[in-house]
Design an enzyme around this catalytic site. Structure first.
Site, short mmCIF file in Angstrom:
data_model
loop_
_atom_site.label_atom_id
_atom_site.label_comp_id
_atom_site.label_asym_id
_atom_site.label_seq_id
_atom_site.Cartn_x
_atom_site.Cartn_y
_atom_site.Cartn_z
CD GLU A 32 -2.48 -1.55 2.55
OE1 GLU A 32 -2.90 -2.71 2.73
OE2 GLU A 32 -2.52 -0.67 3.43
CG LEU B 88 -6.15 -0.67 3.08
CD1 LEU B 88 -6.75 0.66 3.50
CD2 LEU B 88 -6.44 -1.73 4.11
CG HIS C 280 0.25 3.14 13.69
ND1 HIS C 280 -1.06 3.13 14.06
CD2 HIS C 280 0.25 3.38 12.37
CE1 HIS C 280 -1.82 3.36 13.02
NE2 HIS C 280 -1.06 3.51 11.97
CD GLU D 231 -3.18 -4.55 5.65
OE1 GLU D 231 -4.37 -4.92 5.71
OE2 GLU D 231 -2.84 -3.37 5.56
#
Lengths: 326, 360, 368
Positions: A29, A58, A129, A60
């Site tokens: 991406e 998008l 994250h 994974e």
């Protein structure tokens, strides 16, 4: 010689691999036009074109699965998952398929793919994250898990990973991406996989770790030097398959070991190293094996992040505890 | 203001033979070749004979859990017959009819279900994917293969076959979406046998057809009578031709019925009525094709007897070979894990072999 | 699987007066559950190949006639099982039942000793149960084991500061070519308040200005010599753990008061072990005031890349010749060891004479 950061080194490694081998391609991406959210793939689209640098939708699991299909056809996909927190969605594809395609077809089909993703905290990022999820992948036979701790090792290990005929999960410590520079000769020289790197020799205690925490371990080693102790610092680099021999040889010399990782304690990969020490290095041990790790909690959000990520002070405290024993 | 219609759609359903094997209209061109039709029929008999043999072996403790394709032979055989040899097949775990058609040997399939990895080292179709157990997880692989073929500009296509349950999975949607937006040479064939273990089709999705999931991916979707081998062959052939020509992917839903249990370890009576199954037997694909062929005097009872005996003999022999094949050495679980065994694993391999030797 | 007596299905009447048929192919196998209408077997008569459908739903217990055999209409063809069946409870594989295994009892241990210590004790034939442990929480250390063994084992392995000194001095000894020149400074003019260390540092500053060759770095690989602008002065500190040599930064720029404070701070930090790692690095010349403990003259060790070390012995009263006879003067012995690879005897001697001259002044010159 140019001085580059880790993310620049990774960029150079991919560019070199793509220049050398037309089968190498990059997908993920935002890797094309945007050059990757951390600029890891910056410039590759302009240089190699849209059939070798693919901006995917998008998804994974799909990114990993498509890479497997391409790899089975002889291409060498280098797929990016934007953050380790989103890489968990690829476990099914990596564990059930990528890691076992060669063995379950007895070599008829193989999977020379690399899945790279930024990992770890310390970048004041929002939830999800800042993951250190390497232990979710190190128990997958047939999958290599590699994590560099410096620009030079990032370059050499990524080249090795791309050239390797089997799948590699390549974890890039996000907070090291731009943290410091090292001179780098873009000469295409790979570093060996499946080997630990002894970054500093010492006789009194062994510090073992990987990724960003290596910097803190080196700082702790400097501080121990003032106390008059020399610490051997080992960068595991390839977590799986683990080069336990290097660690065991070091602890045979020093008798003491501090294992350091940002990921949570229980079931973290440090436990594997501790188990190897207990199993094969027991009679070298002067002191209990210390583990300096993240707590067994969810990685906190940025306001508390610094208290979670183990640094030089916690490593020093553990080392000094171990050094009390003789 | 009344809303306007932006995306109305319809799903065509293709059928050439009715339940009794009578043509509903003109048949596709290939059907004018009796040899082609007989080949399809023999392919289905061969598949059924394989399944029967495998089930027998399982019942007598000589094979592990096995998934029979009883009643679904036309989907597999028709689809495989539509493929070119250099197309690539990505099957689920109930497409042995397609695998056998494409040159996977019965010995290889039996070895797989007997628990021997060599069964996936196909001597015939070297690029076909092996049986896929985690449902729908091979759909992205098929898309990846299709992408490789497209990047290399090869006039080849990929056929991915999966079940009705698989269409509920993320991997299915993600692969379809990618195939659509990147216009991949991929055909996805839903082997809709109405049951996902114990979950009937009506409880699997609220979509009126599974084929219409193509609409969400922006690709062509159609249904076909999965028990009409002529229809399956024609539909899949057209879709593959389009794919190879760069005209994009297709989603085909083949409507069929699972006449047996989910696997040999399942007992479908726990969740479905025998009466429902009984009602489905008249529509099964083998009897339908036999009816068509015999009505046109293209197939005699001598042909039938011979075909049954040939198929049975082939499967008996395959079973003998499989059972006589000694297991691989233990070293094989290490030796194929990586291109070269990493140094850290050498000690483990040695320990495992030493253990094997002392176990006797 | 429990089963009551099976229900047998006989070959049905095939019509047209046919009395028997040959089994061509079975379509089911033992254990299959079949439904009504499902083809069980294909049989051949004189006239046709016929599929026989199942008359009922049930589980096949046994096919009673082999392939290619002939049987008469009405003869037993197939047996069904009857009665309830146990649930196999699986959709793949077979679930074995295993007996629970008893876990072995854990062994108790009262002696605290790390594995390497135990190994050493085994090696030395020492019984750990009689050894007193001096480690954390009473754990037995290697030293404890050696002590318990008696005097037989000589010495102990060096660790920490002592080890560092051993390594550093070994390296120096292997490389440096030392030469030593000595002198004595007459410090009778000092008043009582003079701090010897401050005077010595100021004297060194003056000497480095007069003869910079002694404040240099030497690299044997070149060979290269670098004259240092500033004086980073290593101060030898004797601590309970051993010799530590912290560095006084830019010592040539410090006035007397600042010097006094800086020297005190440095010494305190060395003794308290609170020095930062950088504090031990980068000395360009070293001072050892060993005279604070005792001794007069000494050959000291030059540690590369430095080329010189000044040692001050214990000040003492000495009878000296003065203009009109003899007098008792306070003398401070000085020893200058230098690396003769980089420094000449002339440079060294001139340097030492400058030190002596600076020390013999009544008070320190505070001009920087």
């Amino acid at each position: 010689m140019a001085e580059v950061t880790l993310v620049e080194a990774i960029n150079r490694a991919m560019a070199r691999a793509m220049a050398e081998d037309p089968n190498v391609l990059v997908l993920g991406e935002d890797v094309g036009r945007d050059g990757g959210v951390f600029r890891a793939t910056d410039g590759l689209l302009a240089r190699f074109g849209a059939e070798r640098v693919l901006d995917t939708p998008l998804a994974e699991a799909m990114i990993a699965g498509v890479s497997i299909g391409m790899a089975a056809q002889g291409l060498r996909p280098v797929a990016e998952i934007q953050f380790m927190g989103f890489a968990y969605a690829t476990i099914d594809q990596m564990l059930n398929h990528a890691a076992r395609l060669r063995t379950r077809t007895r070599g008829r089909l193989t999977c020379p793919m690399v899945l790279r993703t930024p990992c770890g905290g310390g970048i004041h990022a929002p939830e999800h994250h800042s993951e250190s999820g390497e232990a979710c992948f190190t128990n997958i036979p047939g999958l290599r898990v590699v994590i560099p701790s410096s620009p030079q090792r990032g370059y050499g290990l990524l080249l090795a990973a791309i050239r390797d005929p089997d799948p590699v999960l390549f974890l890039e410590p996000t907070r090291l991406y731009r943290a410091f520079r090292e001179p780098l000769e873009d000469d295409g020289a790979a570093l060996p996989l499946d080997r630990c790197f002894v970054l500093r020799e010492g006789a009194d205690i062994t510090l073992v770790g990987w990724g960003a925490i290596i910097q803190d371990m080196l700082a702790a080693a400097e501080a121990l030097q003032v106390d008059g102790f020399t610490a051997e610092v080992i960068d595991v680099a390839t977590l799986a398959p683990l080069d336990a021999e290097t660690v065991l040889a070091s602890v045979a010399k020093t008798g003491r070991c501090v294992i350091c990782h940002e990921a949570p304690l229980t079931g973290g990969f440090g436990a594997e190293i501790a188990a190897r020490l207990a199993g094969e290095g027991l009679f070298s041990l002067l002191a209990p094996v210390e583990r300096v790790t993240g707590w067994d909690t969810v990685m906190p959000l940025p306001r508390l992040e610094a208290h979670y990520i183990p640094g030089k002070d916690r490593i020093l405290a553990a080392a000094r505890r171990a050094l009390q024993h003789g | 203001m009344a809303p306007s219609q932006t995306a109305p759609f319809g799903i065509p359903c293709v059928q050439y033979l009715d339940v009794d094997g009578r043509p509903l209209g003109p048949l596709p061109d290939f059907a004018s070749d009796p040899d082609a039709l007989r080949a399809l029929y023999r392919g289905m008999l061969r598949t059924r004979a394989f399944d029967a043999k495998a089930v027998t072996l399982q019942r007598t403790g000589r094979l592990g859990t096995f998934a029979s394709s009883l009643g679904q032979e036309a989907v597999a055989v028709g689809a495989a017959a539509a493929m070119q040899p250099d197309d690539v097949l990505a099957p689920s775990f109930r497409e042995q009819g397609a695998q056998l058609w494409r040159g996977v040997t019965p010995v290889e399939l039996l070895l797989y279900w007997a628990g021997d990895e060599r069964g996936s080292d196909f001597s015939g179709p070297r690029e076909d994917f092996p049986i896929c157990v985690p449902v729908a997880s091979h759909a992205p692989h098929a898309a990846g293969v299709a992408l490789a073929l497209k990047l290399r500009r090869e006039a080849r296509a990929v056929l991915c076959v999966l079940g009705d349950g698989a269409t509920s999975k993320g991997d299915f949607y993600e692969a379809l979406n990618l195939a659509g937006v990147w216009r991949l040479p991929l055909v996805v064939l839903i082997n809709n046998n109405q049951w996902a273990i114990s979950v009937p089709r009506a409880a699997q999705s609220a979509a009126e057809t599974l084929a219409q999931k193509a609409i969400a991916a922006g690709i062509r979707g159609e249904q076909v009578d999965g028990n009409d081998v002529i229809a399956v062959r024609e539909c899949v052939a057209q879709a593959l031709t389009r794919a190879r020509a760069g005209k994009g992917p297709t989603l085909i839903e083949a409507l069929t019925y699972r006449l047996g249990d989910h696997t040999t370890a399942d007992d479908a009576r726990r969740y479905r009525d025998d009466a429902e199954v009984s009602a489905r037997w008249p529509a099964e694909p083998v009897v339908r094709m036999r009816a068509y062929l015999t009505a046109r005097n293209l197939w005699s009872h001598a042909d039938e007897e011979q075909a049954l005996e040939v198929a049975a003999a082939e499967m008996d022999q395959a079973a003998d070979v499989c059972l006589a094949t000694p297991p691989q050495p233990l070293s094989s679980i290490f030796d194929y894990l990586f291109a070269a065994l990493p140094a850290p694993l050498a000690a483990q391999r040695a320990a495992a072999l030493a253990q094997e030797a002392s176990d006797g | 699987m429990t089963a009551e007596p099976a229900r047998v299905f006989n070959l049905p009447d095939l019509g047209e007066g046919l009395r028997e048929a040959e089994i061509v192919a079975w379509h089911v196998t033992e254990g299959d559950h079949v439904v009504e209408g499902q083809p069980l077997v294909s049989v051949e008569t004189d006239k046709a190949l016929v599929e026989i459908p199942s008359p009922r739903a049930g589980r096949v217990a046994k096919m009673l006639v082999p392939t290619h055999a002939r049987l008469a209409v009405g003869a037993p063809l197939l047996a069904f099982t009857e009665g309830t069946e146990a649930d196999a409870g699986a959709v793949v594989g077979e679930l074995p039942a295993t007996a629970a295994r008893a876990l072995p009892a854990a062994a108790a241990s009262k002696t605290r000793a790390a594995p390497a210590v135990r190994a050493l004790a085994r090696d030395r034939g020492v019984d750990l149960s009689i050894v007193a442990g001096t480690g954390p929480a009473g754990a037995i250390t290697r030293a404890d084991v050696e002590r318990a063994r008696g005097a037989a084992a000589p010495g102990e392995p060096l660790r920490g500061v002592r080890r560092a000194m051993a390594e550093r001095m070994s390296q120096a000894g292997a490389a440096v070519v030392p030469a030593t020149v000595t002198e004595e400074a007459d410090i009778s003019a000092w008043d009582a308040a003079q701090q010897p260390m401050v005077r010595l540092v100021r004297a060194l500053t003056a000497a480095c200005t007069a003869e910079p060759a002694l404040n240099a770095g030497f690299d044997a690989a070149g060979p290269r010599r670098t004259l240092n602008e500033r004086m980073q002065l290593g101060i030898a500190v004797d601590t309970p753990d051993g010799l530590i040599v912290p560095v006084l930064r830019d010592a040539d720029r410090l006035g007397a008061d600042a010097l006094g404070r800086a020297l005190a701070a440095l010494t305190d930090a060395a003794l308290a072990r609170t020095l930062a790692p950088a504090a031990l690095r980068g000395a360009t010349i070293t001072l050892s005031n060993f005279g604070a403990i005792g001794g007069r003259f000494a050959s000291l060790v030059v540690v590369p890349p430095q080329v010189a070390i000044l040692g001050a012995g214990r000040a003492h009263e000495q009878v000296v010749r003065v203009a009109d006879g003899f007098a008792a003067h306070r003398m401070l012995p000085l020893s200058l060891t230098f690396d003769h690879r980089a420094v000449t005897g002339g440079e060294a001697t001139r340097f030492l004479m400058a030190v002596k001259a600076a020390l013999e002044r009544p008070a320190v010159a505070d001009r920087l």
